[in-house]
Design a protein around this motif. Structure first.
Motif, PDB file in Angstrom:
ATOM      1  N   GLU A 170     -17.040 -31.417   9.612  1.00 14.14           N
ATOM      2  CA  GLU A 170     -15.608 -31.615   9.377  1.00 14.14           C
ATOM      3  C   GLU A 170     -15.211 -31.082   7.999  1.00 14.14           C
ATOM      4  OE1 GLU A 170     -13.948 -35.451   9.924  1.00 14.14           O
ATOM      5  OE2 GLU A 170     -14.133 -35.378  12.107  1.00 14.14           O
ATOM      6  N   ALA A 171     -16.068 -31.296   6.999  1.00 15.23           N
ATOM      7  CA  ALA A 171     -15.775 -30.798   5.651  1.00 15.23           C
ATOM      8  C   ALA A 171     -15.744 -29.275   5.630  1.00 15.23           C
ATOM      9  CB  ALA A 171     -16.804 -31.330   4.664  1.00 15.23           C
ATOM     10  N   GLU A 172     -16.650 -28.648   6.343  1.00 14.11           N
ATOM     11  CA  GLU A 172     -16.676 -27.186   6.404  1.00 14.11           C
ATOM     12  C   GLU A 172     -15.410 -26.646   7.057  1.00 14.11           C
ATOM     13  OE1 GLU A 172     -20.303 -26.381   8.438  1.00 14.11           O
ATOM     14  OE2 GLU A 172     -21.567 -27.025   6.745  1.00 14.11           O
ATOM     15  N   ALA A 173     -14.893 -27.368   8.061  1.00 16.08           N
ATOM     16  CA  ALA A 173     -13.660 -26.926   8.731  1.00 16.08           C
ATOM     17  C   ALA A 173     -12.461 -26.990   7.787  1.00 16.08           C
ATOM     18  CB  ALA A 173     -13.405 -27.789   9.969  1.00 16.08           C
ATOM     19  N   LEU A 174     -12.539 -27.840   6.756  1.00 16.22           N
ATOM     20  CA  LEU A 174     -11.478 -27.932   5.754  1.00 16.22           C
ATOM     21  C   LEU A 174     -11.701 -26.971   4.585  1.00 16.22           C
ATOM     22  CD1 LEU A 174     -10.955 -31.811   5.556  1.00 16.22           C
ATOM     23  CD2 LEU A 174      -9.349 -30.135   6.490  1.00 16.22           C
ATOM     24  N   HIS A 175     -12.786 -26.178   4.651  1.00 17.12           N
ATOM     25  CA  HIS A 175     -13.158 -25.245   3.588  1.00 17.12           C
ATOM     26  C   HIS A 175     -13.423 -25.994   2.282  1.00 17.12           C
ATOM     27  CE1 HIS A 175     -10.687 -21.966   5.915  1.00 17.12           C
ATOM     28  NE2 HIS A 175     -11.783 -22.352   6.556  1.00 17.12           N
ATOM     29  N   ALA A 176     -14.090 -27.126   2.388  1.00 13.09           N
ATOM     30  CA  ALA A 176     -14.375 -27.952   1.226  1.00 13.09           C
ATOM     31  C   ALA A 176     -15.551 -27.397   0.436  1.00 13.09           C
ATOM     32  CB  ALA A 176     -14.691 -29.385   1.663  1.00 13.09           C
ATOM     33  N   GLU A 177     -15.561 -27.725  -0.859  1.00 15.12           N
ATOM     34  CA  GLU A 177     -16.721 -27.399  -1.690  1.00 15.12           C
ATOM     35  C   GLU A 177     -17.789 -28.479  -1.562  1.00 15.12           C
ATOM     36  OE1 GLU A 177     -17.300 -27.563  -6.328  1.00 15.12           O
ATOM     37  OE2 GLU A 177     -16.441 -25.609  -5.797  1.00 15.12           O
ATOM     38  N   GLY A 178     -17.347 -29.720  -1.305  1.00 10.87           N
ATOM     39  CA  GLY A 178     -18.290 -30.825  -1.178  1.00 10.87           C
ATOM     40  C   GLY A 178     -17.607 -32.073  -0.674  1.00 10.87           C
ATOM     41  N   VAL A 179     -18.386 -33.129  -0.555  1.00 10.29           N
ATOM     42  CA  VAL A 179     -17.882 -34.423  -0.100  1.00 10.29           C
ATOM     43  C   VAL A 179     -18.321 -35.474  -1.116  1.00 10.29           C
ATOM     44  CG1 VAL A 179     -17.804 -36.097   1.798  1.00 10.29           C
ATOM     45  CG2 VAL A 179     -18.189 -33.667   2.293  1.00 10.29           C
ATOM     46  N   ARG A 189      -8.427 -35.164 -12.906  1.00 11.98           N
ATOM     47  CA  ARG A 189      -8.702 -34.789 -14.296  1.00 11.98           C
ATOM     48  C   ARG A 189      -9.871 -33.819 -14.393  1.00 11.98           C
ATOM     49  NH1 ARG A 189      -6.228 -36.737 -19.222  1.00 11.98           N
ATOM     50  NH2 ARG A 189      -8.333 -37.075 -20.023  1.00 11.98           N
ATOM     51  N   ALA A 190     -10.815 -33.932 -13.465  1.00 15.08           N
ATOM     52  CA  ALA A 190     -11.983 -33.054 -13.473  1.00 15.08           C
ATOM     53  C   ALA A 190     -11.687 -31.690 -12.862  1.00 15.08           C
ATOM     54  CB  ALA A 190     -13.134 -33.716 -12.711  1.00 15.08           C
ATOM     55  N   GLY A 191     -10.468 -31.493 -12.349  1.00 13.74           N
ATOM     56  CA  GLY A 191     -10.098 -30.198 -11.799  1.00 13.74           C
ATOM     57  C   GLY A 191     -10.365 -30.037 -10.318  1.00 13.74           C
ATOM     58  N   TYR A 192     -10.459 -31.157  -9.609  1.00 14.05           N
ATOM     59  CA  TYR A 192     -10.681 -31.119  -8.160  1.00 14.05           C
ATOM     60  C   TYR A 192      -9.529 -31.813  -7.448  1.00 14.05           C
ATOM     61  CZ  TYR A 192     -15.475 -29.455  -8.620  1.00 14.05           C
ATOM     62  OH  TYR A 192     -16.582 -28.696  -8.898  1.00 14.05           O
ATOM     63  N   ALA A 193      -9.347 -31.460  -6.187  1.00 12.01           N
ATOM     64  CA  ALA A 193      -8.322 -32.084  -5.360  1.00 12.01           C
ATOM     65  C   ALA A 193      -8.937 -32.524  -4.039  1.00 12.01           C
ATOM     66  CB  ALA A 193      -7.175 -31.108  -5.093  1.00 12.01           C
ATOM     67  N   PRO A 194      -8.488 -33.663  -3.484  1.00 12.24           N
ATOM     68  CA  PRO A 194      -8.975 -34.076  -2.171  1.00 12.24           C
ATOM     69  C   PRO A 194      -8.355 -33.218  -1.071  1.00 12.24           C
ATOM     70  CG  PRO A 194      -7.337 -35.628  -2.969  1.00 12.24           C
ATOM     71  CD  PRO A 194      -7.547 -34.631  -4.066  1.00 12.24           C
ATOM     72  N   LEU A 195      -9.122 -32.988  -0.034  1.00 17.58           N
ATOM     73  CA  LEU A 195      -8.636 -32.265   1.146  1.00 17.58           C
ATOM     74  C   LEU A 195      -8.405 -33.202   2.314  1.00 17.58           C
ATOM     75  CD1 LEU A 195     -10.998 -29.164   1.000  1.00 17.58           C
ATOM     76  CD2 LEU A 195      -8.509 -29.075   0.914  1.00 17.58           C
ATOM     77  N   GLY A 196      -9.315 -34.124   2.509  1.00 15.41           N
ATOM     78  CA  GLY A 196      -9.183 -35.045   3.627  1.00 15.41           C
ATOM     79  C   GLY A 196     -10.410 -35.904   3.768  1.00 15.41           C
ATOM     80  N   MET A 197     -10.220 -37.053   4.408  1.00  5.80           N
ATOM     81  CA  MET A 197     -11.367 -37.887   4.749  1.00  5.80           C
ATOM     82  C   MET A 197     -12.097 -37.254   5.926  1.00  5.80           C
ATOM     83  SD  MET A 197      -9.719 -41.688   4.359  1.00  5.80           S
ATOM     84  CE  MET A 197     -11.070 -42.503   5.201  1.00  5.80           C
ATOM     85  N   VAL A 198     -13.404 -37.159   5.795  1.00  8.48           N
ATOM     86  CA  VAL A 198     -14.225 -36.578   6.862  1.00  8.48           C
ATOM     87  C   VAL A 198     -15.216 -37.633   7.320  1.00  8.48           C
ATOM     88  CG1 VAL A 198     -13.948 -34.168   6.196  1.00  8.48           C
ATOM     89  CG2 VAL A 198     -15.703 -35.535   5.068  1.00  8.48           C
ATOM     90  N   MET A 199     -15.520 -37.615   8.609  1.00  6.13           N
ATOM     91  CA  MET A 199     -16.390 -38.649   9.143  1.00  6.13           C
ATOM     92  C   MET A 199     -17.273 -38.110  10.254  1.00  6.13           C
ATOM     93  SD  MET A 199     -13.454 -40.895  11.090  1.00  6.13           S
ATOM     94  CE  MET A 199     -12.316 -40.129  12.253  1.00  6.13           C
ATOM     95  N   GLY A 200     -18.340 -38.842  10.480  1.00  7.37           N
ATOM     96  CA  GLY A 200     -19.244 -38.531  11.584  1.00  7.37           C
ATOM     97  C   GLY A 200     -19.776 -39.826  12.155  1.00  7.37           C
ATOM     98  N   THR A 201     -19.933 -39.878  13.465  1.00  4.94           N
ATOM     99  CA  THR A 201     -20.416 -41.100  14.098  1.00  4.94           C
ATOM    100  C   THR A 201     -21.467 -40.778  15.146  1.00  4.94           C
ATOM    101  OG1 THR A 201     -19.743 -43.147  15.194  1.00  4.94           O
ATOM    102  CG2 THR A 201     -18.612 -41.148  15.887  1.00  4.94           C
ATOM    103  N   CYS A 202     -22.356 -41.730  15.341  1.00  6.79           N
ATOM    104  CA  CYS A 202     -23.397 -41.570  16.359  1.00  6.79           C
ATOM    105  C   CYS A 202     -23.796 -42.951  16.855  1.00  6.79           C
ATOM    106  CB  CYS A 202     -24.612 -40.856  15.773  1.00  6.79           C
ATOM    107  SG  CYS A 202     -26.023 -40.792  16.900  1.00  6.79           S
ATOM    108  N   VAL A 203     -23.585 -43.212  18.145  1.00  5.13           N
ATOM    109  CA  VAL A 203     -24.046 -44.461  18.763  1.00  5.13           C
ATOM    110  C   VAL A 203     -25.387 -44.154  19.420  1.00  5.13           C
ATOM    111  CG1 VAL A 203     -23.562 -46.290  20.416  1.00  5.13           C
ATOM    112  CG2 VAL A 203     -21.682 -45.257  19.112  1.00  5.13           C
ATOM    113  N   TYR A 204     -26.397 -44.898  19.021  1.00  4.01           N
ATOM    114  CA  TYR A 204     -27.769 -44.530  19.372  1.00  4.01           C
ATOM    115  C   TYR A 204     -28.501 -45.722  19.983  1.00  4.01           C
ATOM    116  CZ  TYR A 204     -31.756 -41.350  18.758  1.00  4.01           C
ATOM    117  OH  TYR A 204     -32.781 -40.467  18.957  1.00  4.01           O
TER     118      TYR A 204
END
Length: 276
Positions: free
Chosen positions: A221-230, A165-180
């Protein structure tokens, strides 16, 4: 655009037979969904028809990597294992959605469950409802993302409706992981801090660094999908089986794009309660 559909490798034959019976328009075909009734109605109101429950699974042996006792450091072998196991589950879920001809998957849940096969074995599960749009996006083109894959979203049905309704569409779930691995304190430092209110700087820096690595990978990952944001970002910490000084930081969210360059977000409607 090159077709980069997810491979069906690893999807069992029984699943493919089940999906064949869910084909939209096929006589006697029904849909399956884990959406609540309210979510189902709002997804339909947003212009999407649920066509089937899709899932992906990967039972993964997570190896061992030893960190140096007194050093803050990422355990890259474990980071890669946790990421790859989730990616296998997500890819198989997307392959099931592609087999249904879906435009996307809503309400995705990505979980990790310990199994009895061993302390270092876990099942990574992705599950959601595949949907097909009633019409192309307002700005033209396809609801699929720039990789020609069905979009994925972990937003609830209510949030998905609000996003559209706000004029946006989902592109994909993006994730990042780090075991520290977080360094142990030296005995001298432990005794010098007894009875004091004091920041333990090496712990602070370790947790800060680990979270930043996870967040940066999600953003990449979001940048690779050409996303505006997450949107809907969650940043969680999991110890799994590693103990207190080794922790996984996991960030996840839904990458989004505007449906058209000149869209305007609707003003919220004021609602007054009549209760008392």
């Amino acid at each position: 655009m090159t077709n980069t559909q997810p491979s069906a490798e690893g999807v069992p034959a029984d699943a493919m037979r089940r999906l064949a019976e869910l084909q939209p328009g096929k006589p006697g075909s029904i849909f399956t969904s884990d959406l609540t009734v309210n979510e189902f109605l709002l997804v339909r109101e947003a212009g999407f028809k649920p066509i089937g429950l899709v899932l992906g699974s990967s039972i993964y042996h997570v190896g061992i990597q030893i960190g140096r006792w007194g050093k803050n450091q990422e355990l890259e072998t474990l980071s890669q294992a946790m990421y790859h196991a989730r990616e296998l589950a997500m890819t198989r879920m997307e392959a099931e959605a592609a087999a249904l001809g879906a435009d996307g998957i809503v309400g995705v849940r990505l979980t990790v469950e310990a199994r009895e096969f061993g302390n270092d074995v876990a099942e990574f599960i992705a599950i959601g409802t595949a949907v097909k749009a009633d019409a192309p996006p307002p700005g033209g083109g396809s609801w699929r993302n720039n990789k020609n894959q069905p979009f994925t979203s972990d937003l609830s049905g209510q949030d998905f409706w609000t996003l559209i309704r706000a004029g946006y569409a989902p592109l994909g779930m993006v994730m990042g992981t780090c075991v520290y691995h977080i360094a142990h304190q030296k005995m001298g430092a432990v005794f010098s801090n007894l009875g004091k209110n004091v920041e333990i700087e090496q712990f602070t820096q370790a947790l800060y660094d680990a979270r930043e690595l996870a967040m940066a990978r999600m953003q990449a990952e979001a940048e690779a999908l050409h996303a505006e944001g997450v949107v809907g970002v969650q940043l969680n910490a999991h110890n799994h089986r590693w103990g207190g000084h080794t922790t996984e930081f996991f960030s996840i969210g839904t990458a989004v794009r505007p449906l058209r360059a000149d869209h305007e977000i609707e003003r919220p409607t004021m609602v007054l309660s009549l209760d008392g």
